[in-house]
Design an enzyme around this catalytic site. Structure first.
Site: not given
Ligand code: NAD
Length: 362
Positions: A141, A186, A219, A243, A247
């Site tokens: 970001y 990851k 994942d 993020d 959610d």
């Protein structure tokens, strides 16, 4: 104690839920003998309309000087033109950066009494008590962005220091809970994730041997959050994975409106906000769920002011208000039973003051 708290209502339902938080803070101050000075300033779309900037210098200065910041939400259709160069969300990103709040804490504790509002079967919610620690000021970001006629790129980078400080904070938190830490990355694909994994292993082994560490690919984490949410205690992860996963995790509680967050820096003021956005679809109707903001006030009392007894009192008052059936339309099983933001707030305030919630309903 004396404390100055910056109030940044923002846009949409932001001012409605922020008012609820301010009333609860005032009640805590009165009941427990503290002097909380609440100072309001503009951010987001409201600040763009007033001054052309989503984070005016006066707002930034107020936040830096305050003991803590309570924010509502920013954004809305009025300012969402994709071509616009000045956007409400820039105000929030700049504020997080200016305050150096590198760790975002999001507790996810579904309330059994609200399980009808959750998309998960109630037996899957048994024992779920997760605290996410999301890295907030690094990663993709904040990396360099490039666009030309052939394509676009966003750079994801992390320094050793950025990973170390957030992992340490997560370990400290794990020590106060079940001592289980899941680090999400990851590492099978990304170099930043391989560094993340290496540093996390080193810090836990050398500095926090009492913490049980599990590495998990993002994942797999996305899947387990739905299949076995109770297997998580503290979860630490980088900015973008955090993020998305927070959610995802938030919906298992039944409503976005329930969830608080705390963004912490190294010794400076913290930033507290509900995790939801400005909800333009219900703004101005007086029906926004204020529990996420009120629970953010509890986190503010705990993490920035060191007032654990008062933080617990707010959490117990929220629980009592839910028991008394004070539910906004997003939580109520029928509209006929739903109450307004102001009634929920009055109920929580009454309980903080030691009165009964049903007096607020009457
Ligand atoms: P949102 O969180 O605002 O709303 C999603 C859905 O949840 C809506 O149906 C809304 O009515 C409902 N909802 C959210 N909070 C609620 C509450 N307290 N009580 C009852 N219902 C609630 O997300 P969105 O619709 O994707 O975004 C709307 C605007 O908010 C956008 O401009 C977005 O950029 C902005 N946003 C801001 C923040 C922030 O300020 N931190 C976070 C997310 C989105």
């Amino acid at each position: 104690m004396k404390a100055t708290i910056a109030l940044l209502p923002g846009d949409g339902i932001g001012p409605e839920v922020c008012r609820a938080g301010a009333e609860v803070l005032a009640a805590v101050g009165e009941h427990y003998g503290h002097s909380f000075e609440l100072r309001e300033a503009a951010i987001g779309g409201a600040a763009i309309d007033a001054s052309g900037s989503p984070l005016p210098p006066a707002t930034e200065a107020l936040c830096r000087d305050a003991d803590a910041v309570l924010l509502g939400a920013v954004g809305g259709p009025k300012w969402s033109d994709p071509q616009a160069t000045v956007r409400p969300e820039q105000g929030l990103l700049r504020l997080r950066h200016a305050m150096g709040v590198f760790a975002n804490l999001r507790p996810i504790v579904p309330d059994r009494r609200l399980s009808a509002a959750s998309p998960l079967r109630s037996e899957l919610l048994e024992g779920v008590d997760i605290c996410f620690v999301r890295e907030l000021t690094g990663g993709i970001y904040f990396g360099a962005k490039r666009r030309d006629s052939n394509g676009a790129s966003d750079v994801c980078s992390y320094s050793v220091m950025e990973i170390e400080r957030v992992v340490r904070l997560a370990c400290e938190l794990a020590l106060t809970r079940k001592r289980r830490l899941v680090s999400v990355d990851k590492a099978n694909v990304l170099e930043t994730s391989r560094l993340w994994r290496e540093i996390t292993s080193r810090i836990v082994t050398e500095e926090y041997p009492a913490v049980h560490l599990e590495h998990m690919l993002v994942d797999a984490a996305a899947m387990y959050l739905i299949q076995q949410p109770a297997r998580f205690d503290v979860v630490v992860t980088e900015n973008m994975f955090g993020d998305i996963l927070t959610d995802e995790a938030s919906v298992i509680t039944g409503s976005l409106g329930m969830l608080p967050s705390a963004s912490l820096s190294a010794g400076g003021p913290g930033l507290y906000e509900p995790i939801h956005g400005s909800a333009p679809d219900i703004a101005g109707k007086g029906i926004a769920n204020p529990y996420g903001t009120i629970l953010s006030v509890a986190l503010l009392l705990r993490h920035s002011l060191g007032l654990e007894r008062e933080a617990r009192a707010v959490e117990v008052a929220v629980s009592g208000a839910i028991d008394a059936g004070l539910l906004t339309p997003d939580l109520a099983t029928s509209n006929a039973r739903a109450v307004a933001t102001a009634q929920v707030t009055a109920g929580v305030v009454g309980l903080v003051r030691g009165e009964f919630a049903d007096r607020a309903i009457a």
